[in-house]
Design a protein around this motif. Structure first.
Motif, PDB file in Angstrom:
ATOM      1  N   VAL A  35       0.866  -1.177   0.000  1.00  0.00           N
ATOM      2  CA  VAL A  35       0.000   0.000   0.000  1.00  0.00           C
ATOM      3  C   VAL A  35       0.901   1.224   0.000  1.00  0.00           C
ATOM      4  CG1 VAL A  35      -1.727   1.305   1.290  1.00  0.00           C
ATOM      5  CG2 VAL A  35      -1.862  -1.186   1.206  1.00  0.00           C
ATOM      6  N   TRP A  36       0.700   2.118  -0.974  1.00  0.00           N
ATOM      7  CA  TRP A  36       1.494   3.342  -1.074  1.00  0.00           C
ATOM      8  C   TRP A  36       0.820   4.419  -0.241  1.00  0.00           C
ATOM      9  CZ3 TRP A  36       1.603  -0.403  -4.565  1.00  0.00           C
ATOM     10  CH2 TRP A  36       2.809  -0.688  -5.201  1.00  0.00           C
ATOM     11  N   LEU A  37       1.607   5.120   0.581  1.00  0.00           N
ATOM     12  CA  LEU A  37       1.100   6.232   1.368  1.00  0.00           C
ATOM     13  C   LEU A  37       1.538   7.518   0.684  1.00  0.00           C
ATOM     14  CD1 LEU A  37       1.954   4.900   4.920  1.00  0.00           C
ATOM     15  CD2 LEU A  37      -0.208   4.751   3.701  1.00  0.00           C
ATOM     16  N   LEU A  38       0.564   8.334   0.304  1.00  0.00           N
ATOM     17  CA  LEU A  38       0.835   9.568  -0.422  1.00  0.00           C
ATOM     18  C   LEU A  38       0.340  10.756   0.392  1.00  0.00           C
ATOM     19  CD1 LEU A  38      -0.506   8.488  -3.940  1.00  0.00           C
ATOM     20  CD2 LEU A  38       1.803   8.201  -3.040  1.00  0.00           C
ATOM     21  N   ARG A  39       1.099  11.840   0.359  1.00  0.00           N
ATOM     22  CA  ARG A  39       0.645  13.088   0.973  1.00  0.00           C
ATOM     23  C   ARG A  39       0.565  14.121  -0.141  1.00  0.00           C
ATOM     24  NH1 ARG A  39       4.351  16.969   0.956  1.00  0.00           N
ATOM     25  NH2 ARG A  39       6.534  16.453   1.175  1.00  0.00           N
ATOM     26  N   PRO A  40      -0.349  15.082   0.001  1.00  0.00           N
ATOM     27  CA  PRO A  40      -0.484  16.090  -1.047  1.00  0.00           C
ATOM     28  C   PRO A  40       0.758  16.966  -1.127  1.00  0.00           C
ATOM     29  CG  PRO A  40      -1.848  16.649   0.834  1.00  0.00           C
ATOM     30  CD  PRO A  40      -1.269  15.301   1.104  1.00  0.00           C
ATOM     31  N   LEU A  41       1.134  17.367  -2.333  1.00  0.00           N
ATOM     32  CA  LEU A  41       2.274  18.261  -2.505  1.00  0.00           C
ATOM     33  C   LEU A  41       1.943  19.619  -1.900  1.00  0.00           C
ATOM     34  CD1 LEU A  41       5.064  18.856  -3.660  1.00  0.00           C
ATOM     35  CD2 LEU A  41       3.950  19.472  -5.813  1.00  0.00           C
ATOM     36  N   TYR A  42       0.707  20.045  -2.077  1.00  0.00           N
ATOM     37  CA  TYR A  42       0.249  21.313  -1.517  1.00  0.00           C
ATOM     38  C   TYR A  42      -0.816  21.020  -0.475  1.00  0.00           C
ATOM     39  CZ  TYR A  42       2.321  22.976  -5.836  1.00  0.00           C
ATOM     40  OH  TYR A  42       3.181  23.215  -6.863  1.00  0.00           O
ATOM     41  N   GLY A  43      -0.915  21.862   0.519  1.00  0.00           N
ATOM     42  CA  GLY A  43      -1.973  21.695   1.505  1.00  0.00           C
ATOM     43  C   GLY A  43      -1.423  21.659   2.917  1.00  0.00           C
ATOM     44  N   ALA A  44      -2.331  21.436   3.849  1.00  0.00           N
ATOM     45  CA  ALA A  44      -1.983  21.445   5.266  1.00  0.00           C
ATOM     46  C   ALA A  44      -1.054  20.286   5.620  1.00  0.00           C
ATOM     47  CB  ALA A  44      -3.247  21.373   6.110  1.00  0.00           C
ATOM     48  N   VAL A  45      -0.114  20.578   6.503  1.00  0.00           N
ATOM     49  CA  VAL A  45       0.851  19.560   6.917  1.00  0.00           C
ATOM     50  C   VAL A  45       0.156  18.410   7.623  1.00  0.00           C
ATOM     51  CG1 VAL A  45       2.868  19.135   8.370  1.00  0.00           C
ATOM     52  CG2 VAL A  45       2.693  21.242   7.059  1.00  0.00           C
ATOM     53  N   GLY A  46      -0.845  18.710   8.420  1.00  0.00           N
ATOM     54  CA  GLY A  46      -1.535  17.686   9.197  1.00  0.00           C
ATOM     55  C   GLY A  46      -2.558  16.883   8.416  1.00  0.00           C
ATOM     56  N   ARG A  47      -2.697  17.180   7.152  1.00  0.00           N
ATOM     57  CA  ARG A  47      -3.695  16.467   6.346  1.00  0.00           C
ATOM     58  C   ARG A  47      -3.353  14.980   6.271  1.00  0.00           C
ATOM     59  NH1 ARG A  47      -5.347  17.916   0.156  1.00  0.00           N
ATOM     60  NH2 ARG A  47      -6.763  16.183  -0.123  1.00  0.00           N
ATOM     61  N   GLU A  48      -4.389  14.179   6.347  1.00  0.00           N
ATOM     62  CA  GLU A  48      -4.196  12.738   6.349  1.00  0.00           C
ATOM     63  C   GLU A  48      -3.624  12.231   5.023  1.00  0.00           C
ATOM     64  OE1 GLU A  48      -7.009   8.878   7.069  1.00  0.00           O
ATOM     65  OE2 GLU A  48      -7.426  10.707   8.160  1.00  0.00           O
ATOM     66  N   HIS A  49      -2.855  11.182   5.110  1.00  0.00           N
ATOM     67  CA  HIS A  49      -2.271  10.567   3.920  1.00  0.00           C
ATOM     68  C   HIS A  49      -3.330   9.803   3.133  1.00  0.00           C
ATOM     69  CE1 HIS A  49       1.471  11.417   5.960  1.00  0.00           C
ATOM     70  NE2 HIS A  49       2.136  10.994   4.913  1.00  0.00           N
TER      71      HIS A  49
END
Length: 72
Positions: A35-49
């Motif tokens: 399962v790949w965990l991705l975080r948004p390039l832009y947006g809030a740091v605390g945003r869920e993966h």
């Protein structure tokens, strides 16, 4: 790099929404169902993966490999 699976640190783009993501981890990388965990390039740091399984990762294209891109 179409068709290449992302590795940790790679910048990817969602083909359907044209949004950019960073691969932060691959859970179960040595198993049959990673399962790949991705975080948004832009947006809030605390945003869920975003969790993307092996079948769905093909809808994300690798834009740049780790070390080839910088955060704007």
């Amino acid at each position: 790099m179409s068709g290449a699976r992302p590795e940790v640190g790679d910048l990817v783009i969602a083909v359907t929404t044209d949004t950019k993501w960073v691969c932060t981890d691959i859970a179960g990388a040595k198993t049959r169902r990673p399962v790949w965990l991705l975080r948004p390039l832009y947006g809030a740091v605390g945003r869920e993966h975003l969790r993307v399984d092996r079948d769905d990762i093909l809808s994300y294209s690798v834009v740049a490999r780790r070390g080839e891109w910088t955060h704007p």
